[in-house]
Scaffold this motif. Structure first.
Motif, PDB file in Angstrom:
ATOM      1  N   ALA A  36       0.833  -1.208   0.000  1.00  0.00           N
ATOM      2  CA  ALA A  36       0.000   0.000   0.000  1.00  0.00           C
ATOM      3  C   ALA A  36       0.868   1.259   0.000  1.00  0.00           C
ATOM      4  CB  ALA A  36      -0.925   0.008   1.212  1.00  0.00           C
ATOM      5  N   SER A  37       1.893   1.268   0.849  1.00  0.00           N
ATOM      6  CA  SER A  37       2.803   2.412   0.896  1.00  0.00           C
ATOM      7  C   SER A  37       3.587   2.530  -0.408  1.00  0.00           C
ATOM      8  CB  SER A  37       3.768   2.260   2.074  1.00  0.00           C
ATOM      9  OG  SER A  37       4.716   3.305   2.098  1.00  0.00           O
ATOM     10  N   GLY A  38       3.996   1.387  -0.968  1.00  0.00           N
ATOM     11  CA  GLY A  38       4.738   1.399  -2.224  1.00  0.00           C
ATOM     12  C   GLY A  38       3.931   1.990  -3.361  1.00  0.00           C
ATOM     13  N   TYR A  39       2.635   1.652  -3.406  1.00  0.00           N
ATOM     14  CA  TYR A  39       1.783   2.226  -4.442  1.00  0.00           C
ATOM     15  C   TYR A  39       1.717   3.745  -4.313  1.00  0.00           C
ATOM     16  CZ  TYR A  39      -0.325  -1.513  -7.179  1.00  0.00           C
ATOM     17  OH  TYR A  39      -0.535  -2.513  -8.092  1.00  0.00           O
ATOM     18  N   ARG A  40       1.559   4.237  -3.102  1.00  0.00           N
ATOM     19  CA  ARG A  40       1.476   5.690  -2.910  1.00  0.00           C
ATOM     20  C   ARG A  40       2.772   6.377  -3.328  1.00  0.00           C
ATOM     21  NH1 ARG A  40      -2.861   7.870  -0.942  1.00  0.00           N
ATOM     22  NH2 ARG A  40      -4.422   6.563   0.087  1.00  0.00           N
ATOM     23  N   VAL A  41       3.898   5.774  -2.965  1.00  0.00           N
ATOM     24  CA  VAL A  41       5.190   6.368  -3.319  1.00  0.00           C
ATOM     25  C   VAL A  41       5.407   6.342  -4.829  1.00  0.00           C
ATOM     26  CG1 VAL A  41       7.697   6.094  -3.126  1.00  0.00           C
ATOM     27  CG2 VAL A  41       6.268   5.888  -1.093  1.00  0.00           C
ATOM     28  N   GLU A  42       5.187   5.178  -5.465  1.00  0.00           N
ATOM     29  CA  GLU A  42       5.444   5.043  -6.893  1.00  0.00           C
ATOM     30  C   GLU A  42       4.491   5.890  -7.727  1.00  0.00           C
ATOM     31  OE1 GLU A  42       7.774   3.521  -8.689  1.00  0.00           O
ATOM     32  OE2 GLU A  42       8.811   2.927  -6.846  1.00  0.00           O
ATOM     33  N   LEU A  43       3.196   5.865  -7.373  1.00  0.00           N
ATOM     34  CA  LEU A  43       2.242   6.652  -8.138  1.00  0.00           C
ATOM     35  C   LEU A  43       2.448   8.137  -7.899  1.00  0.00           C
ATOM     36  CD1 LEU A  43      -1.049   4.563  -7.863  1.00  0.00           C
ATOM     37  CD2 LEU A  43       0.555   4.701  -9.757  1.00  0.00           C
ATOM     38  N   GLY A  44       2.772   8.515  -6.652  1.00  0.00           N
ATOM     39  CA  GLY A  44       3.054   9.922  -6.368  1.00  0.00           C
ATOM     40  C   GLY A  44       4.244  10.415  -7.171  1.00  0.00           C
ATOM     41  N   ARG A  45       5.319   9.602  -7.218  1.00  0.00           N
ATOM     42  CA  ARG A  45       6.504   9.971  -7.985  1.00  0.00           C
ATOM     43  C   ARG A  45       6.192  10.014  -9.481  1.00  0.00           C
ATOM     44  NH1 ARG A  45       9.604   5.764  -6.968  1.00  0.00           N
ATOM     45  NH2 ARG A  45      10.431   6.610  -5.027  1.00  0.00           N
ATOM     46  N   GLY A  46       5.450   9.012  -9.958  1.00  0.00           N
ATOM     47  CA  GLY A  46       5.128   8.964 -11.378  1.00  0.00           C
ATOM     48  C   GLY A  46       4.237  10.110 -11.822  1.00  0.00           C
ATOM     49  N   ASN A 229      -6.765  16.374 -10.318  1.00  0.00           N
ATOM     50  CA  ASN A 229      -6.598  15.882 -11.694  1.00  0.00           C
ATOM     51  C   ASN A 229      -6.763  14.375 -11.799  1.00  0.00           C
ATOM     52  OD1 ASN A 229      -6.081  18.461 -12.707  1.00  0.00           O
ATOM     53  ND2 ASN A 229      -3.891  18.305 -12.254  1.00  0.00           N
ATOM     54  N   TYR A 230      -6.364  13.663 -10.735  1.00  0.00           N
ATOM     55  CA  TYR A 230      -6.404  12.194 -10.756  1.00  0.00           C
ATOM     56  C   TYR A 230      -7.170  11.667  -9.541  1.00  0.00           C
ATOM     57  CZ  TYR A 230      -2.605  13.051 -14.056  1.00  0.00           C
ATOM     58  OH  TYR A 230      -1.842  13.502 -15.101  1.00  0.00           O
ATOM     59  N   GLY A 231      -8.355  12.246  -9.319  1.00  0.00           N
ATOM     60  CA  GLY A 231      -9.155  11.874  -8.147  1.00  0.00           C
ATOM     61  C   GLY A 231      -9.504  10.397  -8.107  1.00  0.00           C
ATOM     62  N   ASN A 232      -9.839   9.808  -9.251  1.00  0.00           N
ATOM     63  CA  ASN A 232     -10.214   8.393  -9.292  1.00  0.00           C
ATOM     64  C   ASN A 232      -9.055   7.494  -8.873  1.00  0.00           C
ATOM     65  OD1 ASN A 232     -12.774   9.038 -10.169  1.00  0.00           O
ATOM     66  ND2 ASN A 232     -12.269   8.804 -12.338  1.00  0.00           N
ATOM     67  N   LEU A 233      -7.843   7.902  -9.259  1.00  0.00           N
ATOM     68  CA  LEU A 233      -6.672   7.102  -8.916  1.00  0.00           C
ATOM     69  C   LEU A 233      -6.435   7.096  -7.407  1.00  0.00           C
ATOM     70  CD1 LEU A 233      -4.277   5.446  -9.845  1.00  0.00           C
ATOM     71  CD2 LEU A 233      -3.020   7.562 -10.243  1.00  0.00           C
ATOM     72  N   GLU A 235      -8.737   7.607  -5.131  1.00  0.00           N
ATOM     73  CA  GLU A 235      -9.821   6.830  -4.523  1.00  0.00           C
ATOM     74  C   GLU A 235      -9.474   5.339  -4.566  1.00  0.00           C
ATOM     75  OE1 GLU A 235     -13.505   7.749  -6.391  1.00  0.00           O
ATOM     76  OE2 GLU A 235     -13.539   9.836  -5.686  1.00  0.00           O
ATOM     77  N   TRP A 236      -8.857   4.922  -5.647  1.00  0.00           N
ATOM     78  CA  TRP A 236      -8.409   3.530  -5.757  1.00  0.00           C
ATOM     79  C   TRP A 236      -7.358   3.224  -4.694  1.00  0.00           C
ATOM     80  CZ3 TRP A 236      -3.635   1.501  -7.900  1.00  0.00           C
ATOM     81  CH2 TRP A 236      -3.665   0.125  -8.137  1.00  0.00           C
ATOM     82  N   LEU A 237      -6.446   4.175  -4.442  1.00  0.00           N
ATOM     83  CA  LEU A 237      -5.449   3.987  -3.384  1.00  0.00           C
ATOM     84  C   LEU A 237      -6.111   3.903  -2.012  1.00  0.00           C
ATOM     85  CD1 LEU A 237      -2.585   6.399  -4.518  1.00  0.00           C
ATOM     86  CD2 LEU A 237      -2.581   3.902  -4.586  1.00  0.00           C
ATOM     87  N   ASN A 238      -7.148   4.707  -1.786  1.00  0.00           N
ATOM     88  CA  ASN A 238      -7.878   4.636  -0.519  1.00  0.00           C
ATOM     89  C   ASN A 238      -8.541   3.273  -0.346  1.00  0.00           C
ATOM     90  OD1 ASN A 238      -7.177   7.276   0.151  1.00  0.00           O
ATOM     91  ND2 ASN A 238      -9.021   8.145  -0.779  1.00  0.00           N
ATOM     92  N   LEU A 239      -8.999   2.701  -1.463  1.00  0.00           N
ATOM     93  CA  LEU A 239      -9.597   1.365  -1.402  1.00  0.00           C
ATOM     94  C   LEU A 239      -8.542   0.330  -1.013  1.00  0.00           C
ATOM     95  CD1 LEU A 239     -12.068  -0.429  -1.881  1.00  0.00           C
ATOM     96  CD2 LEU A 239     -11.411  -0.581  -4.296  1.00  0.00           C
ATOM     97  N   ILE A 240      -7.317   0.485  -1.526  1.00  0.00           N
ATOM     98  CA  ILE A 240      -6.226  -0.409  -1.139  1.00  0.00           C
ATOM     99  C   ILE A 240      -5.961  -0.295   0.362  1.00  0.00           C
ATOM    100  CG2 ILE A 240      -3.746  -0.807  -1.370  1.00  0.00           C
ATOM    101  CD1 ILE A 240      -3.950  -0.175  -4.288  1.00  0.00           C
ATOM    102  N   ASP A 241      -5.956   0.935   0.882  1.00  0.00           N
ATOM    103  CA  ASP A 241      -5.739   1.132   2.315  1.00  0.00           C
ATOM    104  C   ASP A 241      -6.827   0.439   3.134  1.00  0.00           C
ATOM    105  OD1 ASP A 241      -3.477   2.608   1.801  1.00  0.00           O
ATOM    106  OD2 ASP A 241      -4.473   4.555   1.966  1.00  0.00           O
ATOM    107  N   ALA A 328      -1.498  -1.940 -17.461  1.00  0.00           N
ATOM    108  CA  ALA A 328      -2.794  -1.487 -17.972  1.00  0.00           C
ATOM    109  C   ALA A 328      -3.862  -1.544 -16.889  1.00  0.00           C
ATOM    110  CB  ALA A 328      -3.207  -2.340 -19.166  1.00  0.00           C
ATOM    111  N   ASN A 329      -3.694  -2.454 -15.930  1.00  0.00           N
ATOM    112  CA  ASN A 329      -4.667  -2.598 -14.845  1.00  0.00           C
ATOM    113  C   ASN A 329      -4.185  -2.014 -13.520  1.00  0.00           C
ATOM    114  OD1 ASN A 329      -6.505  -4.048 -16.490  1.00  0.00           O
ATOM    115  ND2 ASN A 329      -5.339  -5.929 -16.169  1.00  0.00           N
ATOM    116  N   TYR A 330      -2.876  -2.040 -13.287  1.00  0.00           N
ATOM    117  CA  TYR A 330      -2.323  -1.632 -11.990  1.00  0.00           C
ATOM    118  C   TYR A 330      -1.400  -0.419 -12.066  1.00  0.00           C
ATOM    119  CZ  TYR A 330      -4.076  -6.217 -10.617  1.00  0.00           C
ATOM    120  OH  TYR A 330      -4.884  -7.301 -10.379  1.00  0.00           O
ATOM    121  N   PHE A 331      -1.273   0.197 -13.236  1.00  0.00           N
ATOM    122  CA  PHE A 331      -0.522   1.443 -13.448  1.00  0.00           C
ATOM    123  C   PHE A 331       0.993   1.286 -13.357  1.00  0.00           C
ATOM    124  CE2 PHE A 331      -4.658   2.619 -11.590  1.00  0.00           C
ATOM    125  CZ  PHE A 331      -5.182   3.337 -12.664  1.00  0.00           C
TER     126      PHE A 331
END
Length: 378
Positions: A36-46, A229-233, A235-241, A328-331
């Motif tokens: 969960a933390s890795g997704y936030r870091v990687e997506l935030g950086r990306g 700009n990326y609200g849906n993304l 929200e998906w991270l919140n679902l992971i949390d 394509a599914n997990y960014f």
């Protein structure tokens, strides 16, 4: 040495499977937290690489016309660039276009950045777009820009890169900002947007939104955060949390009930010892704490083993990326893992306390032990 601690040192917890269950539970918990933390870091950086943490424009964002350039020398933004939280303020020019290969076409968003393509009319294309149009490095690809008039640029592919948002409706082609300014007829100080990139340690929602509000209030510019700009993304991270929290609760319950069964076995095997301790004057609470010390030692052993395995797994995954994903599914193309010492300590402490709280349930068995009967039948 206190009597309870002395006795606890000599008692041995026999439920080895319970200790294994503790280790597995802590391993699963920490890996889930790391992902969960890795997704936030990687997506935030990306996303910061893609569009910055805050996008500042001089009016409505419209990639099809030339009406709203923003100047890089805006005095207010110069003050923003000097803030401790800000790593970089960079100009960018966006324009929708259509790329055409020999027999295929694809809509793209061409983004002009400083040294984006390296050379004039050089571009970097996302890997999925390169596959769709069958492009290789060095290929020439005509790109059509439709606005008040149709404009054509013959770009050359200089690099194929992996994009964090590599989806068919979000193909971002990186070009040199000078090429894109000439497309709009802008001078060197004008851009379509200014992107503010925050330092990694300040990259959270509160700081980003506070800075965005400050820019909007102190200038006539329009600012939007990546959370808008990326609200849906997100929200998906919140679902992971939320899923991680569910996993944590389930694993603690599983570990707790395994420990309860192990503690009950220990108590049944130690009935005569319990009776003797109560006969010499120890209260039910002190006897319970004695056996809880034994259980706590077993929980700590399993916790340390689970932590060691989780840390090892995270290190191997971070260095090798052997667990792959479909972007394509997990960014992202791999399972991201990021373990922070504060998160590890917090999860360990909460889980340890929760498991010990569950172990108070079997300790009530001690109150029903009659020392006269147990000592006599010893």
């Amino acid at each position: 040495m206190k009597a309870g601690a002395f006795i606890a040192r000599r008692l041995r917890f026999k439920g080895k499977m319970a200790v294994v269950a503790i280790a597995v539970s802590f391993f699963v918990i920490l890996v889930a937290v790391a992902v969960a933390s890795g997704y936030r870091v990687e997506l935030g950086r990306g996303l910061a690489d893609l569009s910055g943490d805050i996008t500042v424009t001089n009016g409505p964002v419209n990639f099809l016309n030339e009406q709203y350039p923003v100047r890089s020398d805006n005095p207010s933004l110069r003050l923003v660039s000097e803030m401790e939280e800000v790593e970089q303020v960079r100009p960018a020019v966006y324009r929708y276009g259509i790329m055409k290969s020999e027999d295929r076409i694809q809509g793209v968003l061409v983004k002009g950045i400083e040294s984006g393509g390296g050379k004039p009319l050089g571009v970097k294309v996302p890997r999925k777009l390169a596959r769709m149009l069958e492009l290789e490095v060095g290929d020439a690809v005509p790109t059509y820009f439709v606005g008040d008039r149709v404009q054509v640029r013959k770009f050359t592919v200089e690099e194929i890169y992996d994009s964090i948002m590599d989806t068919p409706d979000n193909m971002v082609v990186l070009a040199d900002i000078g090429d894109m300014r000439r497309l709009f007829g802008w001078d060197e100080g004008e851009s379509g947007a200014l992107e503010i990139v925050l330092k990694p340690r300040f990259r959270d929602k509160k700081v980003t939104q506070a800075l965005s509000v400050y820019i909007s209030d102190s200038t006539e510019l329009v600012s939007k955060t990546i959370y808008e700009n990326y609200g849906n993304l997100f929200e998906w991270l919140n679902l992971i949390d939320a899923n991680v929290l569910t996993i944590l609760i389930l694993m603690v319950i599983v570990a707790g009930f395994n420990m309860i069964s192990g503690l009950l076995i220990l108590l049944f095997r130690s009935i005569s010892t319990i009776g003797t301790l109560k006969a010499v004057g120890m209260t039910n609470l002190k006897v319970s704490l004695t056996f809880l010390r034994v259980s706590a030692r077993a929980v700590a052993t399993g916790m340390l083993a689970g932590n060691a395995l989780a840390v090892l797994c995270c290190i191997i995954q971070s260095r090798t990326h052997f667990l792959r994903l479909d972007p394509a599914n997990y960014f992202v193309p791999f399972v991201p893992m990021n373990l922070e010492i504060t998160s590890v300590l917090a999860v360990d402490a909460l889980s340890f306390v929760a498991i010990l709280a569950l172990l108070f349930i079997p300790s009530m068995f001690i109150a029903g032990v009659d020392p006269a009967k147990t000592v006599r039948t010893k």
